[in-house]
Design a protein around this motif. Structure first.
Motif, PDB file in Angstrom:
ATOM      1  N   ASP A 207      -9.835   5.164  22.816  1.00 12.76           N
ATOM      2  CA  ASP A 207     -10.883   4.380  22.031  1.00 12.76           C
ATOM      3  C   ASP A 207     -11.907   5.153  21.830  1.00 12.76           C
ATOM      4  O   ASP A 207     -12.139   4.376  21.511  1.00 12.76           O
ATOM      5  N   PRO A 208     -11.883   6.662  21.559  1.00 14.74           N
ATOM      6  CA  PRO A 208     -13.040   6.859  21.468  1.00 14.74           C
ATOM      7  C   PRO A 208     -13.661   6.530  19.878  1.00 14.74           C
ATOM      8  O   PRO A 208     -12.959   6.685  19.136  1.00 14.74           O
ATOM      9  N   GLY A 209     -14.534   7.197  19.453  1.00 13.91           N
ATOM     10  CA  GLY A 209     -15.650   6.396  18.067  1.00 13.91           C
ATOM     11  C   GLY A 209     -14.950   8.318  17.677  1.00 13.91           C
ATOM     12  O   GLY A 209     -14.833   8.605  18.035  1.00 13.91           O
ATOM     13  N   PRO A 210     -15.244   8.159  16.445  1.00 16.92           N
ATOM     14  CA  PRO A 210     -15.210   9.643  15.624  1.00 16.92           C
ATOM     15  C   PRO A 210     -15.908  10.639  15.634  1.00 16.92           C
ATOM     16  O   PRO A 210     -16.532   9.857  16.101  1.00 16.92           O
ATOM     17  N   VAL A 211     -15.034  11.857  15.684  1.00 23.86           N
ATOM     18  CA  VAL A 211     -15.434  12.512  16.235  1.00 23.86           C
ATOM     19  C   VAL A 211     -15.991  13.071  14.419  1.00 23.86           C
ATOM     20  O   VAL A 211     -15.498  13.462  14.074  1.00 23.86           O
ATOM     21  N   ASP A 212     -16.997  13.481  15.474  1.00 27.74           N
ATOM     22  CA  ASP A 212     -18.155  14.450  13.952  1.00 27.74           C
ATOM     23  C   ASP A 212     -17.461  15.815  13.702  1.00 27.74           C
ATOM     24  O   ASP A 212     -18.131  16.712  14.426  1.00 27.74           O
ATOM     25  N   ARG A 279      -4.272  23.967  29.719  1.00 26.67           N
ATOM     26  CA  ARG A 279      -4.425  22.910  29.358  1.00 26.67           C
ATOM     27  C   ARG A 279      -5.480  22.159  28.483  1.00 26.67           C
ATOM     28  O   ARG A 279      -6.469  23.119  28.152  1.00 26.67           O
ATOM     29  N   PHE A 280      -5.486  20.962  28.132  1.00 27.69           N
ATOM     30  CA  PHE A 280      -5.815  20.937  26.495  1.00 27.69           C
ATOM     31  C   PHE A 280      -6.617  19.289  27.121  1.00 27.69           C
ATOM     32  O   PHE A 280      -6.276  18.132  27.940  1.00 27.69           O
ATOM     33  N   ARG A 281      -7.819  19.724  26.896  1.00 27.07           N
ATOM     34  CA  ARG A 281      -8.691  18.640  27.185  1.00 27.07           C
ATOM     35  C   ARG A 281      -8.874  17.437  25.631  1.00 27.07           C
ATOM     36  O   ARG A 281      -9.514  18.271  25.454  1.00 27.07           O
ATOM     37  N   HIS A 313      -5.230   9.549  14.178  1.00 30.61           N
ATOM     38  CA  HIS A 313      -4.407  10.776  14.775  1.00 30.61           C
ATOM     39  C   HIS A 313      -4.743  11.574  15.520  1.00 30.61           C
ATOM     40  O   HIS A 313      -3.459  12.502  15.351  1.00 30.61           O
ATOM     41  N   GLY A 314      -6.007  11.512  15.905  1.00 27.98           N
ATOM     42  CA  GLY A 314      -6.482  12.875  16.510  1.00 27.98           C
ATOM     43  C   GLY A 314      -7.499  14.224  16.179  1.00 27.98           C
ATOM     44  O   GLY A 314      -7.649  15.028  16.198  1.00 27.98           O
ATOM     45  N   ALA A 315      -8.137  13.582  14.971  1.00 25.20           N
ATOM     46  CA  ALA A 315      -9.012  14.774  13.861  1.00 25.20           C
ATOM     47  C   ALA A 315      -9.927  14.915  14.670  1.00 25.20           C
ATOM     48  O   ALA A 315     -10.523  13.752  15.597  1.00 25.20           O
ATOM     49  N   PRO A 316     -10.613  16.196  15.237  1.00 25.87           N
ATOM     50  CA  PRO A 316      -9.713  17.265  14.290  1.00 25.87           C
ATOM     51  C   PRO A 316      -8.618  17.765  14.157  1.00 25.87           C
ATOM     52  O   PRO A 316      -8.275  18.688  14.208  1.00 25.87           O
ATOM     53  N   ALA A 317      -8.681  17.166  15.656  1.00 31.43           N
ATOM     54  CA  ALA A 317      -7.148  18.635  16.177  1.00 31.43           C
ATOM     55  C   ALA A 317      -6.693  17.569  17.025  1.00 31.43           C
ATOM     56  O   ALA A 317      -7.308  17.393  18.238  1.00 31.43           O
ATOM     57  N   ARG A 318      -5.144  17.921  16.891  1.00 30.96           N
ATOM     58  CA  ARG A 318      -4.828  16.774  18.527  1.00 30.96           C
ATOM     59  C   ARG A 318      -3.243  18.089  18.435  1.00 30.96           C
ATOM     60  O   ARG A 318      -2.606  18.753  18.325  1.00 30.96           O
ATOM     61  N   LEU A 319      -2.791  18.156  19.831  1.00 30.27           N
ATOM     62  CA  LEU A 319      -1.622  18.470  20.008  1.00 30.27           C
ATOM     63  C   LEU A 319      -0.611  17.866  20.197  1.00 30.27           C
ATOM     64  O   LEU A 319       0.123  17.390  19.834  1.00 30.27           O
ATOM     65  N   TRP A 329       1.175  14.803  23.423  1.00 31.36           N
ATOM     66  CA  TRP A 329      -0.201  15.472  22.264  1.00 31.36           C
ATOM     67  C   TRP A 329      -1.329  14.389  22.517  1.00 31.36           C
ATOM     68  O   TRP A 329      -1.381  13.462  21.662  1.00 31.36           O
ATOM     69  N   VAL A 330      -2.418  15.278  23.373  1.00 27.85           N
ATOM     70  CA  VAL A 330      -3.552  15.158  23.541  1.00 27.85           C
ATOM     71  C   VAL A 330      -3.904  14.786  22.189  1.00 27.85           C
ATOM     72  O   VAL A 330      -3.848  15.978  20.888  1.00 27.85           O
ATOM     73  N   LYS A 331      -4.557  14.235  21.224  1.00 29.03           N
ATOM     74  CA  LYS A 331      -6.007  14.066  20.506  1.00 29.03           C
ATOM     75  C   LYS A 331      -7.079  13.763  20.672  1.00 29.03           C
ATOM     76  O   LYS A 331      -7.650  13.813  21.822  1.00 29.03           O
ATOM     77  N   TRP A 332      -8.088  14.268  19.702  1.00 26.41           N
ATOM     78  CA  TRP A 332      -9.305  14.619  19.295  1.00 26.41           C
ATOM     79  C   TRP A 332     -10.112  16.206  20.393  1.00 26.41           C
ATOM     80  O   TRP A 332     -10.323  15.974  21.720  1.00 26.41           O
ATOM     81  N   VAL A 333      -8.597  16.551  20.855  1.00 23.87           N
ATOM     82  CA  VAL A 333      -8.821  18.160  21.544  1.00 23.87           C
ATOM     83  C   VAL A 333     -10.328  18.413  20.919  1.00 23.87           C
ATOM     84  O   VAL A 333     -10.831  18.664  20.261  1.00 23.87           O
ATOM     85  N   ASP A 334     -10.382  18.894  21.923  1.00 27.01           N
ATOM     86  CA  ASP A 334     -11.871  19.926  21.532  1.00 27.01           C
ATOM     87  C   ASP A 334     -11.844  21.628  23.203  1.00 27.01           C
ATOM     88  O   ASP A 334     -13.270  21.817  23.034  1.00 27.01           O
TER      89      ASP A 334
END
Ligand code: MTE
Ligand code: MO
Length: 368
Positions: A207-212, A279-281, A313-319, A329-334
């Motif tokens: 449950d991360p905070g919003p990704v800038d 690998r998606f992280r 739902h995983g912004a900015p990008a999710r698998l 379906w990894v969310k918040w992928v960086d």
């Protein structure tokens, strides 16, 4: 002969000897555990037999367990000793796992706070394993040769299997005929998520905070010729793809996803010869890997249903990995890492990422 007598005789005919019943229950619980665990990892139509097997073996198990419980019904005398109490608990958990499984298939769902009936089914099923192992230590004996009556035992199992398979089939027909909630289930057992929007879920506690979005960079590295670090506006051309997100807690949704094909990112970076996995992280440490060829076809989605992804739902990008279950379906992928080998640590990572610094919500420190 009265009808109940006739039924009792028929039941006696198809019921194998006690030791055979007990061993079959053990084998079937093992099969249920295996097929249950495997079923959580797949959402592809060609693997639907796993779900069929789990259902039919469950019905067979229900029949044999009923025979066993009937046989031992007078065993628990007062005062029960420790082994007897444990046996009762084992029976209760086993019946609970079967009842919740059957109820789920029939379309029953009760709201158990954060849980569905399916979550409870999984929990009871897993709980049964240690209980059964302890129960075995005090009670188990292998069938002797005379318990196995060759042809007769084989016929009994044949009859029971046909009965279980028929019950499964009739269940499907009845669900369809009466348009029960069970009829709208996917072959995975998942029900359609209600409404145009779909739930935001975490596997355990991520449950991360919003990704800038401005500070966010997508790294593509590992076994590549040119590692990339891309801003949101640099990730590349978006493609659209309709795909089913099917969560193991028992719901699914079909959505139009939009984002960059992972294959296009990989071509830009150029993958090495020994690359085999991707690998998606997540920013939280949550991660999952796909075989290279499958990964190329996956999307890193930035939009769903024509709108930018929400934080949940995983912004900015999710698998978006079609055919895989939701937890993959990894969310918040960086980070997209090209690797030579799979990543056994990923199972643990999905369980504990919510308890690391990155995975915890940042909101409680927002006021500082
Ligand atoms: N980083 C991260 N990604 C995650 C999860 C998570 O907890 N952390 N949950 C997974 C699970 S269990 C599901 S079902 C889907 C849910 O996606 P949604 O919240 O967009 O519906 O995201 C998956 N991706
Ligand atoms: Mo999920």
């Amino acid at each position: 002969m009265t009808p109940p007598d006739a039924l009792a005789r028929a039941v006696r005919r198809v019921t194998p000897r006690p030791a055979v019943v007990d061993l079959s229950i053990l084998v079937l619980v093992g099969l249920e555990l295996l097929s249950g665990v495997v079923s959580l990892g797949t959402g592809r139509a060609e693997n639907r037999w796993v779900f069929w097997l789990h259902g039919v073996a469950g019905l067979l198990l229900a029949g044999l367990l009923a025979a066993k419980l009937w046989r031992v019904r007078r065993r628990v005398s007062a005062p029960p000793d420790r082994a007897a109490r444990l046996s009762v608990l084992t029976a209760v958990v086993a019946v609970g796992a079967l009842v919740t499984g059957v109820a789920w298939v029939l379309g029953v769902d009760v709201d158990l706070w954060l849980w569905t009936l399916l979550n409870l089914h999984v929990l009871l099923g897993l709980l049964l394993v240690p209980l059964l192992l302890v129960h075995l230590r005090s009670r188990f004996r292998l069938p002797r040769a005379r318990d196995v009556e060759g042809r007769r035992t084989a016929l009994q199992f044949g009859a029971l299997l046909v009965l279980a398979a028929l019950t499964w089939r009739v269940q499907g027909l009845l669900n369809a005929a009466f348009r029960t909630a069970g009829a709208s289930r996917r072959f995975t057992g998942s029900r359609p998520a209600d409404g145009p929007s779909f739930p935001v879920t975490s596997w355990v506690a991520d449950d991360p905070g919003p990704v800038d979005r401005d500070a966010w960079r997508l790294r593509v590295d590992g076994l590549v010729e040119t590692p990339l670090s891309l801003r949101a506006d640099e990730v590349g051309p978006a493609t659209r793809r309709r795909a089913t997100l099917d969560c193991t807690s028992g719901w699914y949704t079909v959505q139009d996803w939009e984002g960059v094909r992972v294959g296009s990112l990989l071509s830009r970076a150029g993958v090495d010869e020994d690359a085999a996995w991707v690998r998606f992280r997540s920013v939280t440490g949550y991660r999952w890997s796909l075989p290279l060829s499958e990964a190329r076809e996956a999307l890193l989605a930035t939009h769903v249903a024509g709108r930018p992804l929400s934080h949940g739902h995983g912004a900015p990008a999710r698998l978006v990995a079609p055919g895989r279950r939701g937890f993959q379906w990894v969310k918040w992928v960086d980070r997209v890492e090209v690797r030579a080998r799979p990543d056994p640590g990923q199972y643990l990572a999905t369980l504990v990422s919510g308890f690391t610094d990155e995975g915890r919500p940042t909101r409680d420190t927002d006021g500082d």
